[in-house]
Write an enzyme that holds these catalytic residues in place. Sequence first.
Site, short mmCIF file in Angstrom:
data_model
loop_
_atom_site.label_atom_id
_atom_site.label_comp_id
_atom_site.label_asym_id
_atom_site.label_seq_id
_atom_site.Cartn_x
_atom_site.Cartn_y
_atom_site.Cartn_z
N ARG A 167 -11.64 2.16 -27.04
CA ARG A 167 -11.81 3.60 -26.78
C ARG A 167 -11.27 4.43 -27.96
O ARG A 167 -10.65 5.47 -27.77
CB ARG A 167 -11.10 4.03 -25.50
CG ARG A 167 -11.66 3.47 -24.24
CD ARG A 167 -13.05 4.00 -23.92
NE ARG A 167 -13.46 3.57 -22.61
CZ ARG A 167 -13.97 2.36 -22.34
NH1 ARG A 167 -14.15 1.48 -23.32
NH2 ARG A 167 -14.30 2.05 -21.11
N SER A 241 -12.76 7.03 -16.38
CA SER A 241 -11.34 6.63 -16.44
C SER A 241 -10.53 7.75 -17.08
O SER A 241 -10.87 8.23 -18.15
CB SER A 241 -11.17 5.38 -17.30
OG SER A 241 -11.90 4.31 -16.77
N GLU A 337 -7.39 9.35 -21.50
CA GLU A 337 -8.61 8.89 -22.16
C GLU A 337 -9.55 10.03 -22.54
O GLU A 337 -10.01 10.07 -23.68
CB GLU A 337 -9.28 7.85 -21.24
CG GLU A 337 -10.08 6.81 -21.98
CD GLU A 337 -11.46 7.32 -22.29
OE1 GLU A 337 -11.82 7.31 -23.47
OE2 GLU A 337 -12.15 7.76 -21.36
N1 EPU Z 1 -7.90 -2.76 -9.76
C1 EPU Z 1 -6.92 -2.69 -8.80
N2 EPU Z 1 -7.05 -1.74 -7.83
C2 EPU Z 1 -8.11 -0.92 -7.78
C3 EPU Z 1 -9.13 -1.02 -8.75
C4 EPU Z 1 -9.00 -1.96 -9.76
O1 EPU Z 1 -5.96 -3.42 -8.79
O2 EPU Z 1 -8.17 -0.10 -6.87
C5 EPU Z 1 -7.77 -3.79 -10.79
C6 EPU Z 1 -8.67 -4.93 -10.41
O3 EPU Z 1 -7.89 -6.08 -10.33
C7 EPU Z 1 -9.65 -5.04 -11.53
C8 EPU Z 1 -8.96 -4.28 -12.64
O4 EPU Z 1 -8.14 -3.30 -12.02
O5 EPU Z 1 -9.84 -6.38 -11.88
C9 EPU Z 1 -9.93 -3.64 -13.55
O6 EPU Z 1 -10.82 -2.79 -12.82
P1 EPU Z 1 -12.27 -2.48 -13.38
O7 EPU Z 1 -13.05 -3.72 -13.53
O8 EPU Z 1 -12.87 -1.40 -12.56
O9 EPU Z 1 -12.00 -1.98 -14.87
P2 EPU Z 1 -10.95 -0.97 -15.48
O10 EPU Z 1 -10.16 -1.74 -16.50
O11 EPU Z 1 -10.18 -0.26 -14.45
C10 EPU Z 1 -12.48 -0.37 -17.48
C11 EPU Z 1 -12.98 0.85 -18.20
C12 EPU Z 1 -14.16 1.46 -17.46
C13 EPU Z 1 -15.25 0.41 -17.34
C14 EPU Z 1 -14.69 -0.83 -16.62
C15 EPU Z 1 -15.67 -1.97 -16.61
C16 EPU Z 1 -11.10 1.77 -19.37
C17 EPU Z 1 -10.13 2.91 -19.50
N3 EPU Z 1 -11.94 1.82 -18.35
O12 EPU Z 1 -11.92 0.05 -16.24
O13 EPU Z 1 -14.64 2.52 -18.25
O14 EPU Z 1 -16.38 0.90 -16.64
O15 EPU Z 1 -13.52 -1.31 -17.32
O16 EPU Z 1 -15.76 -2.54 -17.87
O17 EPU Z 1 -11.08 0.87 -20.20
C18 EPU Z 1 -14.40 4.86 -18.67
O18 EPU Z 1 -13.94 4.56 -19.77
O19 EPU Z 1 -14.53 6.05 -18.32
C19 EPU Z 1 -14.75 3.80 -17.73
C20 EPU Z 1 -15.14 4.05 -16.49
#
Ligand code: EPU
Length: 341
Positions: A167, A241, A337
């Site tokens: 990012r 995010s 972000e």
């Molecule tokens: N999780 C929890 N509780 C929750 C939700 C998630 O514990 O309520 C944990 C889960 O274990 C999951 C982990 O968080 O495995 C990661 O969740 P997710 O796969 O949704 O990914 P993220 O790391 O939270 C990132 C990006 C998103 C992108 C997703 C998928 C960033 C800041 N965000 O989110 O990007 O869509 O991965 O690749 O890196 C954005 O940048 O606006 C965005 C939405």
Amino acid sequence: MSLEIESDVPLLALNTFGIDASAWSLVRVRSARDVRQVVDHPQWGRAPKFILGGGSNVLFTGDIRDALVVKMEVQGLRVLEDDAHSTLIEVGAGEPWHGVVTWTLAQGFAGLENLALIPGTAGAAPVQNIGAYGLELSDRLESVDLVDFVTGRSATLPAAHCRFGYRDSIFKRELAGKSAITSIRLRLPKPWAPVAGYADVARWLQREGVDEPSPQAIFDAVCAIRRSKLPDPAQWGNAGSFFKNPVVNRTIRNEILEEHPDIVSYPLDDGTYKLAAAWMIAACGWKGQHLGKAGVHEQQPLVLVNRGGASGAEIMALAHAIQDSVRRKFGLSLETEPVLV
Ligand code: EPU
């Protein structure tokens, strides 16, 4: 034709957070030539400028008074090269990103499907190096065309010079406010190979009984996952995010793991670890909570939502409260972000 500088433009419909701010001065640009005209403008040429794309990664904390808002509306999508090794596509900075993904797929050019449904414009994509489900823009970007805000000159920056990180890019740092991206080039390699390792995607494909996923199957998986987790800005204003996932070294990760054995973390290629900020925010009890009109999304606590009529300051008050909780519980600072204006 000379450019029209509009005054007191409401920004409510121009940001997905649904913040009711206004731009004291705004200009719409439809070509690199338009941007050069802005630079040559006797009154506005030297003014600070804020480039607005789809308004999906920005939080307005008040009216924009000091900067000229440059609304990027450069259009166009075309294939520059298509041979046995790859396809090269050129995209105007104002094109909506998801439209680029669907257009390429419809033409039979695969390689962007993991980035389906990301809101915002093509020109904003390199700024924060958009990424999702195992793919980042930097994996597909060939080069970026810019117009310099001081000289008015156009230049092409190859991807290798964009200093891409998680990012992050040169456009958020050294070049911030110094130039406008007017178009980008994407190289889609052949033969296509699926990027299907991300846990949510792998699970979806398995559940649907897909062993050898097509580009369309990955597109469908990503769209279904995003729709199930991320709030629709038409219903709940948001900017995706709100925080980045913190990246820490092994020692810090192990220390945190000792106290919080269930924390979700992913090893990165360079030996560091990405910690799931969503997990930490949920562990602090913020999931589904709110402070006034600013809320924490139930399905994905990394996303802050406007519950209706929130100001940028209200969203920031919630963000600071979450950052305090995470600092106290995990000793880590969560970085915001979206761009704060
Ligand atoms: N999780 C929890 N509780 C929750 C939700 C998630 O514990 O309520 C944990 C889960 O274990 C999951 C982990 O968080 O495995 C990661 O969740 P997710 O796969 O949704 O990914 P993220 O790391 O939270 C990132 C990006 C998103 C992108 C997703 C998928 C960033 C800041 N965000 O989110 O990007 O869509 O991965 O690749 O890196 C954005 O940048 O606006 C965005 C939405």
